[in-house]
Design an enzyme around this catalytic site. Structure first.
Site, PDB file in Angstrom:
ATOM      1  N   TYR A 199       0.783  -1.235   0.000  1.00  0.00           N
ATOM      2  CA  TYR A 199       0.000   0.000   0.000  1.00  0.00           C
ATOM      3  C   TYR A 199       0.814   1.284   0.000  1.00  0.00           C
ATOM      4  O   TYR A 199       0.243   2.371  -0.109  1.00  0.00           O
ATOM      5  CB  TYR A 199      -0.971  -0.015   1.180  1.00  0.00           C
ATOM      6  CG  TYR A 199      -2.023  -1.091   1.014  1.00  0.00           C
ATOM      7  CD1 TYR A 199      -3.109  -0.892   0.176  1.00  0.00           C
ATOM      8  CD2 TYR A 199      -1.892  -2.323   1.649  1.00  0.00           C
ATOM      9  CE1 TYR A 199      -4.057  -1.879  -0.023  1.00  0.00           C
ATOM     10  CE2 TYR A 199      -2.833  -3.326   1.466  1.00  0.00           C
ATOM     11  CZ  TYR A 199      -3.917  -3.091   0.629  1.00  0.00           C
ATOM     12  OH  TYR A 199      -4.850  -4.095   0.441  1.00  0.00           O
ATOM     13  N   PHE A 219     -10.290  -5.186  11.369  1.00  0.00           N
ATOM     14  CA  PHE A 219     -11.518  -4.790  10.667  1.00  0.00           C
ATOM     15  C   PHE A 219     -11.406  -5.168   9.196  1.00  0.00           C
ATOM     16  O   PHE A 219     -10.340  -5.494   8.711  1.00  0.00           O
ATOM     17  CB  PHE A 219     -11.789  -3.298  10.807  1.00  0.00           C
ATOM     18  CG  PHE A 219     -10.673  -2.386  10.407  1.00  0.00           C
ATOM     19  CD1 PHE A 219     -10.533  -1.945   9.094  1.00  0.00           C
ATOM     20  CD2 PHE A 219      -9.733  -1.945  11.350  1.00  0.00           C
ATOM     21  CE1 PHE A 219      -9.510  -1.104   8.720  1.00  0.00           C
ATOM     22  CE2 PHE A 219      -8.701  -1.100  10.990  1.00  0.00           C
ATOM     23  CZ  PHE A 219      -8.584  -0.678   9.666  1.00  0.00           C
TER      24      PHE A 219
END
Length: 410
Positions: free
Chosen positions: A123, A410
């Site tokens: 990322y 999450f």
């Protein structure tokens, strides 16, 4: 090969989940987990690449509020469920999803995007910086002792079922969230995540167990854990796998650790994802026998640079002009003047003044929560000082007393 990128519809949810499961090894979510995450999902914030009737790429974003230095809860997109089918790699699908997603996050008025990376090398090219550190421990409780603070004996530790204790645990979590940058303020429904307990996730351990710490009838802490029994020729060699532990005061905190250290038929306490400055390291008699391991945690992306830098407070006054590189979100690129007053309040505006520090948006993301020093980044050649003294001034302002930490996935 042409694919279509579009927002997920309700009818496409199962295919979207199926693509995600296959990309992460082909092991299906447990029915409990799938139902829970389906209930938490926000379909209008999920996108997918489709090759005809087949879903071949996925990405989603929860609407979070993230604690930042100073205690404010800032709107943030919790990026999740990112995958590309093995049959469609190296065709630009991931880049196109990241492009669409960050454009969407900006349109939603959320100045931050955050994620937990499956692989750390992915990322950075989209502007994310590793902003928190997770600590893992494997403590030999047969050889490590605890130095207990005054008042520990006055704390009552009692068992409760995780479901029955949920409200009390959430009250403790809520009180602590504002003190720890990187902590999501739980939105409705997310209280189910800490007690989700599919058998497939226990790794041979017991169902999730819970104890509460109490002082004067008030719940002041909690711990949830699995027991994993084991035996060898010398006798019991079981372990305690801690999922969560939190407390409002040092005595309650120490009482919970003492309970975990003293569970019968065990000689190891294992913890995954503790804060890097966890006080347990100052309670143990021998940190070498705690097998401390560190790894990257939460990644932060400044989506609206000015709004993000104004949303947090700062440790010291500073007036610095930043030259920011951001090729993926060019609206952030250029010069910004960050001015912080004596109370820690910030104003960040575009400027034509000469730059004093040069860095990319990745470094700003890494430093944003106060856990990664701009000085350290400069030593690695990732921040350049263009005015003498600017680096030390900015590094002090960005720093935080508490190490940032994201306590759950999450």
């Amino acid at each position: 090969m042409t694919t279509e990128l579009r927002v997920l519809s309700e009818a496409e949810r199962d295919a979207w989940f199926g693509c995600l499961e296959l990309a992460f090894g082909g092991v299906p979510f447990s029915p409990e987990s799938r139902e829970m995450y389906a209930a938490l999902a926000e379909p209008q914030r999920a996108i997918g690449h489709w090759d005809g009737a087949d879903c071949v790429g996925t990405a989603g974003a929860y609407s979070f509020r993230l604690t930042v230095p100073g205690g404010a809860a800032v709107p943030a997109a919790g990026v999740t469920g990112v995958s590309v089918s093995a049959t469609h790699r190296r065709q630009g699908l991931l880049t196109s999803m990241m492009r669409r997603q960050l454009d969407d996050v900006r349109s939603w008025g959320e100045p931050l995007a955050v994620l937990l990376a499956s692989e750390p090398g992915i990322y950075g090219r989209f502007g994310y910086g590793a902003a928190t550190t997770e600590m893992n421990l494997r403590i030999d409780t047969s050889r490590v002792r605890l130095a207990l603070p005054p008042g520990t004996d006055g704390v009552r530790v009692r068992r409760s079922s995780p479901a029955q204790a949920l409200d009390a645990c959430e009250a403790v979590y809520g009180r602590l969230a504002a003190d720890r940058p990187g902590t999501p303020v739980r939105q409705p429904g997310w209280e189910r995540v800490p007690v989700n307990d599919p058998e497939s996730g226990r790794k041979g351990g017991s169902p999730l167990q819970c104890v509460l710490a109490e002082r004067d009838g008030e719940v002041t802490g909690y711990a949830t854990f699995h027991l994993r029994p084991a035996w060898d020729d010398a006798g019991p060699r079981g372990s305690v796998a801690v999922r969560d532990l939190a407390a409002l005061d040092p005595a309650s905190y120490a009482a919970l650790w003492r309970f975990l250290f003293g569970i019968d038929l065990t000689s190891v306490v294992e913890c995954h994802n503790r804060p890097a400055d966890d006080a347990v390291l100052r309670l143990v008699s021998d940190v070498r026998r705690c097998e401390v391991r560190l790894r990257d945690g939460l990644y932060v992306r400044l989506v609206e640079l000015g709004a993000a830098l104004e949303a947090r407070s700062y440790r010291a006054p500073v007036d610095v002009v930043l030259e920011v590189e951001d090729a993926f979100c060019p609206w952030n690129a250029g010069r910004w003047r960050l001015t912080v007053d004596e109370k820690g309040a910030a104003v960040c505006r575009r400027t034509d003044e000469d730059p004093e520090l040069a860095l990319s948006v990745n470094e700003l993301g890494a430093a944003y929560l106060g856990g990664v020093s701009l000085t350290t980044l400069a030593a690695a050649g990732r921040v350049r000082e263009l005015r003498a003294g600017a680096l030390a001034e900015a590094a002090l302002a960005f720093s935080s007393d508490a190490q940032p930490w994201c306590p759950h996935g999450f």
